[in-house]
Design an enzyme around this catalytic site. Sequence first.
Site, short mmCIF file in Angstrom:
data_model
loop_
_atom_site.label_atom_id
_atom_site.label_comp_id
_atom_site.label_asym_id
_atom_site.label_seq_id
_atom_site.Cartn_x
_atom_site.Cartn_y
_atom_site.Cartn_z
N GLU B 94 0.81 -1.23 0.00
CA GLU B 94 0.00 0.00 0.00
C GLU B 94 0.84 1.27 0.00
O GLU B 94 0.48 2.26 -0.63
CB GLU B 94 -0.96 0.00 1.19
CG GLU B 94 -2.06 -1.06 1.11
CD GLU B 94 -1.56 -2.45 1.46
OE1 GLU B 94 -0.44 -2.58 2.00
OE2 GLU B 94 -2.30 -3.43 1.20
N TYR B 122 -3.16 1.21 6.31
CA TYR B 122 -2.23 1.74 7.32
C TYR B 122 -0.76 1.69 6.91
O TYR B 122 -0.01 2.59 7.29
CB TYR B 122 -2.45 1.05 8.68
CG TYR B 122 -3.87 1.20 9.21
CD1 TYR B 122 -4.62 2.34 8.91
CD2 TYR B 122 -4.45 0.23 10.01
CE1 TYR B 122 -5.92 2.47 9.38
CE2 TYR B 122 -5.76 0.37 10.48
CZ TYR B 122 -6.49 1.49 10.17
OH TYR B 122 -7.77 1.63 10.63
N PRO B 123 -0.31 0.69 6.14
CA PRO B 123 1.10 0.77 5.72
C PRO B 123 1.41 2.03 4.90
O PRO B 123 2.56 2.42 4.78
CB PRO B 123 1.28 -0.49 4.85
CG PRO B 123 0.24 -1.43 5.32
CD PRO B 123 -0.94 -0.56 5.70
N HIS B 163 -11.03 -5.62 8.69
CA HIS B 163 -11.80 -5.38 7.47
C HIS B 163 -12.95 -4.38 7.69
O HIS B 163 -13.73 -4.15 6.78
CB HIS B 163 -12.40 -6.69 6.95
CG HIS B 163 -11.40 -7.61 6.33
ND1 HIS B 163 -10.48 -8.29 7.07
CD2 HIS B 163 -11.16 -7.95 5.04
CE1 HIS B 163 -9.72 -9.03 6.27
NE2 HIS B 163 -10.12 -8.84 5.02
#
Lengths: 435, 375
Positions: B94, B122-123, B163
Amino acid sequence: MIPANCGYETWFRTILKANSGYRRDGPMTISADHTAAENTDLNAVQADAQEAEVRRKFGISLEAYMLPAHRQIQMVDPEGQLKAREEQGTEAGHEYPLPGDAELVAAFEQLVVGRRVNDQNSALVRQGRMAVYPSSHGQEACQVAAALCLSEGDWLFPTYRDAVAVMARGVDPVEAMTIFRGDWHGGYDPLEHNVGIQCTPLTTQLLHAVGVAHAAKLRGEKTVVLAMCGDGATSEGDFHEALNFAAVFHLPVIFFIQNNKYAISVPLSHQTVAPSLAHKAVGYGMAGERVDGNDLVALLAVLDRAVKLAREGSGPLLVEANTYRMQAHTNADDATRYRAESEVAEWMAKDPISRLKTYLQGRGLLDAEAEARIAEHAEAVAKQLREGLGEDVPVDPQELFRNVFSEPTPQLREQSALLADELSREATTREETAR
Amino acid sequence: MSPTVTTSSEANGNVSAATARAAAKAAAVAEATGPQPVTMAKALNTALADAMQADSTVLVFGEDVGQLGGVFRITDGLMATFGEQRCFDTPLAESGIVGMAVGMAMNGMRPVIEMQFDAFAYPAFQQIISHVAKMHNRTRGRLKLPLVIRVPYAGGIGGVEHHCDSSESYYAHTPGLKVFTPATVSDAYRMLREAIDSDDPVVFMEAKKLYWSKDQVDLEALRREHDGLSDGGSGTHAQRTEGRAVVARTGTDATLITYGPSVPTAMAAAAAAAEEGRSLEVVDVRSIVPLDDETITASVRKTGRAVVIAEAPGFASISSEIVARIQERCFHYLAAPVRRVTGFDIPYPAPKLEHYYLPSVDRILDAVDDLQWED
């Protein structure tokens, strides 16, 4: 993943397979491919053709091409003597041609200017005229080579320690130091010189380099992008993601690592146990090379060829320059807490300026007159920095709101009005007190 | 312009392969003229296709968005229509997706990237916070980053952990990011087109449980409406959604302020309250950044009572920001303290327990009951 029935030799061939449809480059493609390789006869024939192409172009096997030189490429030794071809560290048949004389003299001039800039800025920090300066003292050969290997339309993505490279690309010296004088913005216009804003978060700029190269490639432009980072930064996740994206999309990006041995205080041995940082390239299906980062002749030879290959469609390449951060991380750091003076002294003897000077003088390319002219140029840039950074730039607090978005939001307009009101009341109070 | 929110029954269930297939099939049916039943997924897909058609610099990439058409099929058919250079799969990373999009936006493209799931983004946080949000400012406006980060978010779909996060507050808290979240099928089309047109980066939050909600929508009319906006916005400026909340239902007794996945719940609560003789107004915030203080303030000043509803944990959230702004602007108009109905301050619960967590009609009506109705 290496297929179970596939030895290394076959594996190296499979990653050479020409991509179908997506890219419009020439036949020379040394990089990973996002289309999965299939072991059909046709692909084997194509892979053989690619292997032959590498042999023709470099005179070595594909595997030897992908892996970095056994030690490092060094063309001029620390005493300023040109090394014999067979001692330069290359595989036989893979030698690098010497850069042209004019290029070397121009590079020497930038080298001298770069050293003067580093030392002038460090002095300005001590005088309180700059907030901070991460000096590239000792690494100037890397700085100069990174800038000079690129052509006009190419892009450079520097880190915070690469101000000398930024200047060598043509950015105004005072503008290049804007961040370090404590201003709120990056100073120069990235689009004017195709130079990214000097990046503080580690390796995030490598992905921006990948994106710029990708956009250029989609438009069919032959732009090469050189992205810089340090040895500590190779531990960051974005280093991995950037190299992998560049390889998978087969983009003309040169990842240029200045291995200066320290990430602030942490030595290289705490970052990696890989044989070298250049070896990391092969894991992405990209060729890696390592070079003496204090030998500007070798740096230019290696980077010039990397740029040429990338422009011809080789995909990304990684170059590790073996150098040393001669000074502390910044003025706020104390290097005596983590490294020995003897180590620093050892690297002092490998200084990039003295060796190139000796070499050029020996070749008769640098006389006293040229030296004087170059010194004068360096002094002029230093003066420009002293004067430019000595001036108090008037600040407009309202500028803080102006560029958060293309147009300030209603909330930002409210906050801007609040600040304006505070300032006008302060001004009134000052006037009344003065009376 | 107050849209009717009709949530199909699938909206509250799992997004099964069967419903995905059904939606893909529906998407394949040629658009007829006039209002037709359209899912939010189809509206988003159409907005992407129309934007790509209108501007060759619009690119779509991310994980599984190519051949597969996205795990929610939002990018269905785009690779086939526009080719691998305009819509493509990336490696599974990501930060790489966002970082590459930054570079592409610097170099003349308008990337629209997908984060697949809220918690999968989040990454990419460092790229979003340190670069996407700040590039315009640190280059004094010289570099614009016209990119859209699509984030399928929130729960109510029976999803497993990681998720179902409501991550909008992280983005809204960061200066330099615009944050949109449509609740209706028409707004999904309008807002995605506006986000792609925007020269500022937009985090586009798509409530997963609304993907298969249906409405009677005339996509051709929406397309014309958008073209009217982009031709200098003459005449139809009122249709803009950026920075404009919408009064989804008018009422006189209290205001429910909400956005995204909680809008249908708030609408249902207002309908139930009407049966009990209480008239509730519902404001769909839809543009979290920039926030429409004007519409929110006008409604609360009119009704004198407010409940803010959001699925995200309430602590330090969009809902707390809205309450704070109401107190600052409407204090003397309020008959009761502003109440909130939000998710609990716990990690998003497992499928079997999520109904305890999600704002419900009953919980909203209880909060309304608490608004000091006795003299």
